[in-house]
Scaffold this motif. Structure first.
Motif, mmCIF file in Angstrom:
data_model
loop_
_atom_site.group_PDB
_atom_site.id
_atom_site.type_symbol
_atom_site.label_atom_id
_atom_site.label_comp_id
_atom_site.label_asym_id
_atom_site.label_seq_id
_atom_site.Cartn_x
_atom_site.Cartn_y
_atom_site.Cartn_z
ATOM 1 N N MET A 1 11.192 1.856 34.626
ATOM 2 C CA MET A 1 12.475 2.553 34.713
ATOM 3 C C MET A 1 12.354 4.000 34.241
ATOM 4 O O MET A 1 12.894 4.913 34.869
ATOM 5 N N ILE A 2 11.658 4.214 33.149
ATOM 6 C CA ILE A 2 11.490 5.577 32.639
ATOM 7 C C ILE A 2 10.697 6.416 33.628
ATOM 8 O O ILE A 2 11.029 7.577 33.884
ATOM 9 N N ASN A 3 9.657 5.841 34.203
ATOM 10 C CA ASN A 3 8.866 6.580 35.189
ATOM 11 C C ASN A 3 9.658 6.849 36.462
ATOM 12 O O ASN A 3 9.485 7.897 37.084
ATOM 13 N N MET A 4 10.527 5.930 36.873
ATOM 14 C CA MET A 4 11.343 6.162 38.056
ATOM 15 C C MET A 4 12.357 7.277 37.819
ATOM 16 O O MET A 4 12.749 7.968 38.745
ATOM 17 N N VAL A 5 12.783 7.454 36.580
ATOM 18 C CA VAL A 5 13.700 8.551 36.270
ATOM 19 C C VAL A 5 12.923 9.856 36.126
ATOM 20 O O VAL A 5 13.392 10.914 36.539
ATOM 21 N N GLY A 6 11.730 9.807 35.545
ATOM 22 C CA GLY A 6 10.975 11.021 35.256
ATOM 23 C C GLY A 6 10.226 11.605 36.429
ATOM 24 O O GLY A 6 10.125 12.818 36.562
#
Length: 133
Positions: A111-116
């Motif tokens: 999730m963090i990588n999909m946002v970043g």
């Protein structure tokens, strides 16, 4: 929806994406350090910082190509899951705890990588990937 609420959500999304972008860059830095240390121990003594620097530069350049950025997002999410597995195994020495921590950290990492990562690449490609999941 009122303008005040839209502005507040925009500010929150901007701050969240900024922190996620820093997380992605820290992951790339960790990969380059690990690659440099591995090169020093295996096939190129006295050259670890060159290998690490090249891995860092190549990973930064790959972030701007939409397909490779998406691949890096998935790989970094899986790496977060593996890290969670290792932490759970080290702390609890229990298979069930390791699996639960691995799943939680893998999902959070993804999730963090999909946002970043969409800050570097097109949001359309990332949205299509999320819709397929």
């Amino acid at each position: 929806m009122s303008i005040r609420r839209e502005v507040a959500e925009g500010i929150r999304d901007y701050k969240t994406a900024g922190l996620a972008e820093i997380f992605v860059l820290c992951e790339i830095l960790m990969v380059s350090v690990v690659a440099g240390r591995w090169a020093n121990r295996t096939w190129w003594p006295e050259g670890e910082w060159w290998v690490g620097a090249w891995v860092f530069i190549v990973c930064l350049l790959l972030l701007f190509v939409p397909v490779t950025c998406l691949i890096m997002t998935v790989v970094f999410g899986l790496a977060c899951g593996v890290a969670g597995w290792m932490i759970g195994d080290y702390l609890f020495e229990n298979l069930g705890a390791s699996v639960v921590i691995a799943i939680i950290s893998g999902v959070l990492g993804l999730m963090i990588n999909m946002v970043g990562c969409p800050r570097f690449t097109s949001k359309r490609l990332a949205q299509e990937f999320i819709d397929k999941l």
